[in-house]
Design a protein around this motif. Structure first.
Motif, mmCIF file in Angstrom:
data_model
loop_
_atom_site.group_PDB
_atom_site.id
_atom_site.type_symbol
_atom_site.label_atom_id
_atom_site.label_comp_id
_atom_site.label_asym_id
_atom_site.label_seq_id
_atom_site.Cartn_x
_atom_site.Cartn_y
_atom_site.Cartn_z
ATOM 1 N N SER A 143 0.807 -1.293 0.175
ATOM 2 C CA SER A 143 -0.100 -0.074 0.138
ATOM 3 C C SER A 143 0.801 1.353 -0.055
ATOM 4 O O SER A 143 0.463 2.505 -0.346
ATOM 5 C CB SER A 143 -0.782 -0.058 1.318
ATOM 6 O OG SER A 143 -0.361 0.150 2.453
ATOM 7 N N GLN A 144 2.051 1.209 0.211
ATOM 8 C CA GLN A 144 3.096 2.196 0.353
ATOM 9 C C GLN A 144 3.937 2.309 -0.826
ATOM 10 O O GLN A 144 4.211 3.317 -1.605
ATOM 11 C CB GLN A 144 4.026 2.175 1.468
ATOM 12 C CG GLN A 144 3.125 2.172 2.827
ATOM 13 C CD GLN A 144 2.035 3.321 3.059
ATOM 14 O OE1 GLN A 144 2.424 4.366 2.743
ATOM 15 N NE2 GLN A 144 0.720 2.801 3.333
ATOM 16 N N ARG A 145 4.549 1.275 -1.445
ATOM 17 C CA ARG A 145 5.403 1.315 -2.576
ATOM 18 C C ARG A 145 4.504 1.354 -3.885
ATOM 19 O O ARG A 145 5.037 1.894 -4.879
ATOM 20 C CB ARG A 145 6.144 0.071 -2.704
ATOM 21 C CG ARG A 145 7.378 -0.158 -1.672
ATOM 22 C CD ARG A 145 8.014 -1.411 -2.052
ATOM 23 N NE ARG A 145 9.314 -1.463 -0.934
ATOM 24 C CZ ARG A 145 9.299 -2.169 0.327
ATOM 25 N NH1 ARG A 145 7.948 -2.876 0.489
ATOM 26 N NH2 ARG A 145 10.045 -2.070 1.028
ATOM 27 N N LEU A 146 3.263 0.777 -4.055
ATOM 28 C CA LEU A 146 2.502 0.865 -5.225
ATOM 29 C C LEU A 146 2.121 2.382 -5.421
ATOM 30 O O LEU A 146 2.355 2.797 -6.610
ATOM 31 C CB LEU A 146 1.199 -0.102 -5.166
ATOM 32 C CG LEU A 146 0.545 -0.123 -6.596
ATOM 33 C CD1 LEU A 146 1.256 -0.825 -7.572
ATOM 34 C CD2 LEU A 146 -0.550 -1.097 -6.239
ATOM 35 N N PRO A 147 1.440 3.178 -4.748
ATOM 36 C CA PRO A 147 1.275 4.528 -5.343
ATOM 37 C C PRO A 147 2.526 5.371 -5.342
ATOM 38 O O PRO A 147 2.438 6.530 -6.379
ATOM 39 C CB PRO A 147 0.601 5.097 -3.872
ATOM 40 C CG PRO A 147 0.912 4.234 -3.005
ATOM 41 C CD PRO A 147 1.056 2.841 -3.390
ATOM 42 N N ARG A 148 3.766 5.093 -4.693
ATOM 43 C CA ARG A 148 5.000 5.719 -5.127
ATOM 44 C C ARG A 148 5.282 5.190 -6.538
ATOM 45 O O ARG A 148 6.133 6.106 -7.130
ATOM 46 C CB ARG A 148 5.897 5.261 -4.106
ATOM 47 C CG ARG A 148 5.698 5.983 -2.726
ATOM 48 C CD ARG A 148 6.626 5.431 -1.669
ATOM 49 N NE ARG A 148 6.579 6.219 -0.396
ATOM 50 C CZ ARG A 148 5.746 6.400 0.505
ATOM 51 N NH1 ARG A 148 4.643 5.620 0.267
ATOM 52 N NH2 ARG A 148 5.504 7.183 1.542
ATOM 53 N N SER A 152 -1.376 7.457 -6.699
ATOM 54 C CA SER A 152 -2.391 7.257 -5.994
ATOM 55 C C SER A 152 -3.462 6.653 -6.427
ATOM 56 O O SER A 152 -4.202 5.589 -6.035
ATOM 57 C CB SER A 152 -2.516 8.128 -4.828
ATOM 58 O OG SER A 152 -3.105 9.415 -5.263
ATOM 59 N N LEU A 153 -3.790 7.437 -7.540
ATOM 60 C CA LEU A 153 -5.144 6.942 -8.147
ATOM 61 C C LEU A 153 -5.136 5.600 -8.940
ATOM 62 O O LEU A 153 -5.854 4.744 -8.692
ATOM 63 C CB LEU A 153 -5.482 7.975 -9.036
ATOM 64 C CG LEU A 153 -6.103 9.446 -8.575
ATOM 65 C CD1 LEU A 153 -6.275 10.177 -9.795
ATOM 66 C CD2 LEU A 153 -7.490 9.198 -7.809
ATOM 67 N N ARG A 154 -4.045 5.396 -9.577
ATOM 68 C CA ARG A 154 -3.844 3.960 -10.085
ATOM 69 C C ARG A 154 -3.759 2.989 -9.135
ATOM 70 O O ARG A 154 -4.277 2.004 -9.307
ATOM 71 C CB ARG A 154 -2.530 4.010 -11.137
ATOM 72 C CG ARG A 154 -2.879 4.524 -12.422
ATOM 73 C CD ARG A 154 -1.677 4.886 -13.325
ATOM 74 N NE ARG A 154 -2.216 5.319 -14.626
ATOM 75 C CZ ARG A 154 -1.380 5.972 -15.648
ATOM 76 N NH1 ARG A 154 -0.010 5.772 -15.192
ATOM 77 N NH2 ARG A 154 -1.703 6.117 -16.792
ATOM 78 N N ALA A 155 -2.923 3.180 -7.927
ATOM 79 C CA ALA A 155 -2.604 2.178 -7.161
ATOM 80 C C ALA A 155 -4.078 1.843 -6.298
ATOM 81 O O ALA A 155 -4.056 0.681 -6.050
ATOM 82 C CB ALA A 155 -1.756 2.843 -6.232
ATOM 83 N N LYS A 156 -4.811 2.762 -5.829
ATOM 84 C CA LYS A 156 -6.366 2.648 -5.198
ATOM 85 C C LYS A 156 -6.838 1.739 -6.298
ATOM 86 O O LYS A 156 -7.639 0.762 -5.764
ATOM 87 C CB LYS A 156 -6.715 3.827 -4.785
ATOM 88 C CG LYS A 156 -6.190 4.405 -3.432
ATOM 89 C CD LYS A 156 -6.781 5.528 -3.036
ATOM 90 C CE LYS A 156 -6.467 6.868 -3.743
ATOM 91 N NZ LYS A 156 -7.084 8.046 -2.995
ATOM 92 N N HIS A 157 -7.099 2.314 -7.502
ATOM 93 C CA HIS A 157 -7.943 1.464 -8.694
ATOM 94 C C HIS A 157 -7.588 0.135 -8.576
ATOM 95 O O HIS A 157 -8.359 -0.999 -8.715
ATOM 96 C CB HIS A 157 -7.793 1.947 -9.886
ATOM 97 C CG HIS A 157 -8.705 1.471 -11.042
ATOM 98 N ND1 HIS A 157 -8.200 0.611 -11.700
ATOM 99 C CD2 HIS A 157 -9.950 1.558 -11.149
ATOM 100 C CE1 HIS A 157 -9.260 0.094 -12.672
ATOM 101 N NE2 HIS A 157 -10.289 0.731 -12.113
#
Length: 260
Positions: A143-148, A152-157
């Protein structure tokens, strides 16, 4: 060392293969510990390829095993710390880690991918977070590396939808560097590693350190960090001077060995 991880060494790279293909190479506690030990024992050297045996890179954690771990909260916390420390060891290693994604890559597998420096994916790879598909949450940094990595929008999707991406889709959003046919994945990964070995060991180590450490700093602090590191590298590392001398003398540089 057990048999959940196969280790192969040659002059151009070390290959770490997750080796439980009948279970799609899960990152259960014993495998996490084994991989952590393997990474910590590597030391300096040529690039490391990480891949999976069979038809998956890594389909995630041991979902059945989690039921028992959840009933032992202190053990579950210890598992999460082991998983975190293994991925941090990859990020802090002097070696360049190349993930070769040969099939399913989900949940903990995605978290492993995110800790690597380069990602090569097969065209038919299936890459996703998928924790919520089983009522779970990422606990090893996903949840921390993916948005980086992708915003954040793509990671949450990706996390909320639980959907899987093809190799091409993963590259399109910044989760992979290259996409190749599955039959060409490991030859391409090995060729990429051989190309890296032509560069300065100190230079490769420097690029990884500058990016990984600088990303966790405010920009002004990171710029100062870069100047300090580059000044030290240029004035103390013989590879920096050797690269310039080789250019001036129109020859191939003779950089230091990857063993030192």
């Amino acid at each position: 060392m057990g048999q959940n991880i196969l280790i192969e060494h040659d002059a151009a790279c070390t290959v770490l293969t997750l080796n439980r293909p009948e279970k799609l190479n899960p990152l259960d506690w014993s495998t996490v510990r084994e991989l952590k030990e393997a990474v910590n024992q590597l030391g300096a050297g040529p690039p490391v390829l990480v891949t999976g045996a069979g038809r998956a890179f890594c389909a995630g954690g041991d979902l059945t095993g989690y039921i028992g771990l959840y009933k032992r909260p202190e053990d579950f916390r210890a598992f999460l710390f082991d998983f975190r420390d293994m991925l941090v060891a990859i990020e802090r290693s002097e070696r360049i880690f190349i993930a070769a994604i040969n099939g399913a890559c989900a949940a903990g597998g995605l978290e492993l991918l995110l800790a690597c420096d380069i990602v090569l994916a097969a065209q038919d790879a299936q890459i996703g977070d998928a924790h919520l598909n089983f009522g779970q949450l990422p606990g090893a940094g996903g949840s921390q590396r993916l948005p980086r990595a992708i915003g954040s929008l793509r990671a949450k999707h990706l996390m909320l939808s639980g959907r899987f991406l093809s190799g091409q889709e993963a590259m399109d959003i910044g989760l992979a560097n290259e996409v190749v046919p599955g039959s060409e994945l490991m030859p391409r990964a090995r060729a990429f590693a051989r190309k890296l070995v032509e560069h300065s060991p100190g230079g490769l180590r420097g690029v990884k350190h500058l990016v990984n450490q600088g990303m966790g700093m405010p920009l002004a602090e990171a710029l100062e960090f870069e100047i300090d590191y580059v000044h030290r590298y240029a004035t103390t590392d013989t590879d920096a001077t050797e690269g310039l001398r080789a250019f001036a003398e129109k020859r191939q540089p003779a950089y230091r060995s990857f063993k030192g």
